[in-house]
Design a protein around this motif. Structure first.
Motif, PDB file in Angstrom:
ATOM      1  N   LYS A 171      32.570   3.755  30.287  1.00 20.54           N
ATOM      2  CA  LYS A 171      31.453   4.620  30.671  1.00 20.54           C
ATOM      3  C   LYS A 171      30.133   3.847  30.653  1.00 20.54           C
ATOM      4  O   LYS A 171      29.318   3.948  31.574  1.00 20.54           O
ATOM      5  CB  LYS A 171      31.390   5.820  29.724  1.00 20.54           C
ATOM      6  N   ALA A 172      29.933   3.055  29.583  1.00 24.29           N
ATOM      7  CA  ALA A 172      28.685   2.279  29.464  1.00 24.29           C
ATOM      8  C   ALA A 172      28.572   1.265  30.589  1.00 24.29           C
ATOM      9  O   ALA A 172      27.496   1.098  31.186  1.00 24.29           O
ATOM     10  CB  ALA A 172      28.643   1.578  28.100  1.00 24.29           C
ATOM     11  N   ALA A 173      29.664   0.577  30.888  1.00 23.70           N
ATOM     12  CA  ALA A 173      29.650  -0.422  31.966  1.00 23.70           C
ATOM     13  C   ALA A 173      29.370   0.241  33.309  1.00 23.70           C
ATOM     14  O   ALA A 173      28.593  -0.267  34.130  1.00 23.70           O
ATOM     15  CB  ALA A 173      30.983  -1.166  32.002  1.00 23.70           C
ATOM     16  N   GLU A 174      29.989   1.391  33.520  1.00 23.70           N
ATOM     17  CA  GLU A 174      29.810   2.132  34.774  1.00 23.70           C
ATOM     18  C   GLU A 174      28.344   2.555  34.941  1.00 23.70           C
ATOM     19  O   GLU A 174      27.785   2.475  36.038  1.00 23.70           O
ATOM     20  CB  GLU A 174      30.724   3.368  34.751  1.00 23.70           C
ATOM     21  N   GLU A 175      27.735   2.979  33.832  1.00 24.21           N
ATOM     22  CA  GLU A 175      26.325   3.393  33.871  1.00 24.21           C
ATOM     23  C   GLU A 175      25.414   2.225  34.264  1.00 24.21           C
ATOM     24  O   GLU A 175      24.337   2.425  34.823  1.00 24.21           O
ATOM     25  CB  GLU A 175      25.903   3.957  32.511  1.00 24.21           C
ATOM     26  N   ALA A 176      25.865   1.003  33.958  1.00 23.13           N
ATOM     27  CA  ALA A 176      25.085  -0.188  34.311  1.00 23.13           C
ATOM     28  C   ALA A 176      25.331  -0.639  35.748  1.00 23.13           C
ATOM     29  O   ALA A 176      24.724  -1.606  36.206  1.00 23.13           O
ATOM     30  CB  ALA A 176      25.419  -1.320  33.345  1.00 23.13           C
ATOM     31  N   GLY A 177      26.247   0.043  36.438  1.00 22.36           N
ATOM     32  CA  GLY A 177      26.545  -0.313  37.823  1.00 22.36           C
ATOM     33  C   GLY A 177      27.715  -1.270  37.972  1.00 22.36           C
ATOM     34  O   GLY A 177      27.988  -1.775  39.061  1.00 22.36           O
ATOM     35  N   VAL A 178      28.421  -1.520  36.866  1.00 17.16           N
ATOM     36  CA  VAL A 178      29.570  -2.431  36.879  1.00 17.16           C
ATOM     37  C   VAL A 178      30.820  -1.664  37.327  1.00 17.16           C
ATOM     38  O   VAL A 178      31.024  -0.504  36.952  1.00 17.16           O
ATOM     39  CB  VAL A 178      29.791  -3.026  35.464  1.00 17.16           C
ATOM     40  N   ASN A 179      31.665  -2.298  38.124  1.00 16.82           N
ATOM     41  CA  ASN A 179      32.949  -1.707  38.505  1.00 16.82           C
ATOM     42  C   ASN A 179      33.889  -1.770  37.299  1.00 16.82           C
ATOM     43  O   ASN A 179      33.905  -2.766  36.566  1.00 16.82           O
ATOM     44  CB  ASN A 179      33.548  -2.494  39.680  1.00 16.82           C
ATOM     45  N   VAL A 180      34.666  -0.718  37.074  1.00 12.51           N
ATOM     46  CA  VAL A 180      35.490  -0.620  35.867  1.00 12.51           C
ATOM     47  C   VAL A 180      36.948  -0.358  36.204  1.00 12.51           C
ATOM     48  O   VAL A 180      37.261   0.456  37.082  1.00 12.51           O
ATOM     49  CB  VAL A 180      34.974   0.509  34.940  1.00 12.51           C
ATOM     50  N   VAL A 181      37.836  -1.044  35.492  1.00 14.46           N
ATOM     51  CA  VAL A 181      39.272  -0.754  35.538  1.00 14.46           C
ATOM     52  C   VAL A 181      39.733  -0.591  34.092  1.00 14.46           C
ATOM     53  O   VAL A 181      39.437  -1.431  33.241  1.00 14.46           O
ATOM     54  CB  VAL A 181      40.069  -1.882  36.227  1.00 14.46           C
ATOM     55  N   VAL A 182      40.429   0.499  33.797  1.00 14.13           N
ATOM     56  CA  VAL A 182      40.907   0.749  32.436  1.00 14.13           C
ATOM     57  C   VAL A 182      42.353   0.277  32.309  1.00 14.13           C
ATOM     58  O   VAL A 182      43.206   0.595  33.149  1.00 14.13           O
ATOM     59  CB  VAL A 182      40.780   2.242  32.065  1.00 14.13           C
ATOM     60  N   VAL A 183      42.599  -0.503  31.250  1.00 17.67           N
ATOM     61  CA  VAL A 183      43.910  -1.104  31.018  1.00 17.67           C
ATOM     62  C   VAL A 183      44.699  -0.238  30.046  1.00 17.67           C
ATOM     63  O   VAL A 183      44.237   0.064  28.937  1.00 17.67           O
ATOM     64  CB  VAL A 183      43.764  -2.533  30.456  1.00 17.67           C
ATOM     65  N   VAL A 184      45.881   0.167  30.466  1.00 18.86           N
ATOM     66  CA  VAL A 184      46.752   1.017  29.644  1.00 18.86           C
ATOM     67  C   VAL A 184      47.885   0.149  29.116  1.00 18.86           C
ATOM     68  O   VAL A 184      48.746  -0.305  29.872  1.00 18.86           O
ATOM     69  CB  VAL A 184      47.307   2.193  30.480  1.00 18.86           C
ATOM     70  N   ARG A 185      47.855  -0.106  27.809  1.00 20.54           N
ATOM     71  CA  ARG A 185      48.881  -0.945  27.166  1.00 20.54           C
ATOM     72  C   ARG A 185      49.529  -0.151  26.024  1.00 20.54           C
ATOM     73  O   ARG A 185      48.925   0.790  25.508  1.00 20.54           O
ATOM     74  CB  ARG A 185      48.239  -2.199  26.567  1.00 20.54           C
ATOM     75  N   PRO A 186      50.725  -0.564  25.589  1.00 25.31           N
ATOM     76  CA  PRO A 186      51.357   0.110  24.452  1.00 25.31           C
ATOM     77  C   PRO A 186      50.452   0.066  23.212  1.00 25.31           C
ATOM     78  O   PRO A 186      49.891  -0.970  22.884  1.00 25.31           O
ATOM     79  CB  PRO A 186      52.635  -0.718  24.218  1.00 25.31           C
ATOM     80  N   GLY A 187      50.283   1.216  22.561  1.00 23.46           N
ATOM     81  CA  GLY A 187      49.492   1.269  21.338  1.00 23.46           C
ATOM     82  C   GLY A 187      48.016   1.534  21.562  1.00 23.46           C
ATOM     83  O   GLY A 187      47.275   1.774  20.601  1.00 23.46           O
ATOM     84  N   ASN A 188      47.555   1.492  22.827  1.00 21.11           N
ATOM     85  CA  ASN A 188      46.152   1.774  23.105  1.00 21.11           C
ATOM     86  C   ASN A 188      45.865   3.270  22.932  1.00 21.11           C
ATOM     87  O   ASN A 188      46.768   4.100  23.030  1.00 21.11           O
ATOM     88  CB  ASN A 188      45.781   1.355  24.525  1.00 21.11           C
TER      89      ASN A 188
END
Length: 261
Positions: free
Chosen positions: A218-235
């Motif tokens: 969310k913070a990165a997106e607010e700065a205008g950065v493109n974001v990809v969320v990584v889904v890993r075991p245990g996250n």
């Protein structure tokens, strides 16, 4: 999970470590327990050395700041000059570090001391940095396409370099163009990503940030950065709303670099 396109304007990838390049279990089950088990012995062995004195001084400054902001803090004096009783002084440092770790603090003072302890463990071969199998091949591919790759983690820059310099894949530090830690700002603060963009020398919209933490995303997106969320075991599990909002990947190999050969 399908491939996720990265904007064609992307010139830099910014990677989180814990839960993104490296299993959360490595940090929680290996790195942190090592600190808890060896802290007192480490301080006793290095107490008179300049580096250790600087670490303790930084911890004292953090405690003073905590007290100014009325944060709960069990130790109100940590400095070699306060006690003639070295054992008591060391015990106060241990108590404060344990309290910070239990509270999952991200203070620079804590991270610096931890980094110095991990350096000794990595260099002696007692610890090797874990990385997911898809990480190194993917980064090599990205770099081959002309992308820059940076790390941004709450762990100190030194701790980051140790993890990748003494990894299960060998020394892979050459894969990274730079490292950022909380000295540039908190990962949940959008200003931090603006500062990183400025330091890298490219607009925020040309950076793609990979993280497993929605508050960071969310913070990165607010700065205008493109974001990809990584889904890993245990996250940490994402809410339905977060899953619908963000582009998700389970492996770096799912990133599709649009408009590149």
């Amino acid at each position: 999970m399908a491939s996720v396109p990265v904007p064609a304007c992307t010139s830099a990838l910014l990677l989180d470590i814990e839960g993104t390049t490296t299993p959360i279990t490595f940090v929680k089950d290996i790195l942190f327990p090592y600190i808890r088990e060896h802290l007192e012995d480490y301080l006793s062995s290095h107490w008179e050395e300049d580096e250790c004195k600087q670490d303790v001084h930084l911890l004292k400054k953090q405690i003073e700041e905590d007290m100014r902001q009325n944060r709960s803090c069990p130790v109100h004096a940590v400095d070699q000059t306060v006690h003639t009783d070295e054992e008591k002084a060391i015990r106060e440092v241990v108590d404060n570090v344990m309290w910070q770790m239990a509270a999952d603090r991200k203070s620079t003072a804590l991270k610096q001391l931890q980094g110095h302890m991990w350096r000794a463990a990595y260099s002696s071969g007692r610890i090797k940095g874990e990385v997911y199998q898809d990480v190194v091949p993917s980064i090599k591919t990205w770099r081959g396409l002309g992308l820059k790759v940076y790390i941004y983690s709450s762990g100190s820059v030194e701790a980051q370099k140790l993890l990748f310099g003494y990894s299960v894949e060998g020394d892979v530090l050459e894969l990274f163009d730079g490292h950022f830690d909380t000295s540039i700002g908190a990962k949940v603060d959008s200003k931090s990503y603006e500062r990183i963009a400025e330091r890298i020398g490219c607009p925020p919209q040309e950076i793609t940030f990979l993280t497993d933490v929605s508050r960071e995303a969310k913070a990165a997106e607010e700065a205008g950065v493109n974001v990809v969320v990584v889904v890993r075991p245990g996250n940490m599990e994402l809410t339905d709303e977060e899953s619908a909002h963000y582009n998700l990947i389970t492996s770096f190999s799912q990133l599709q670099l649009t408009g590149r050969a």
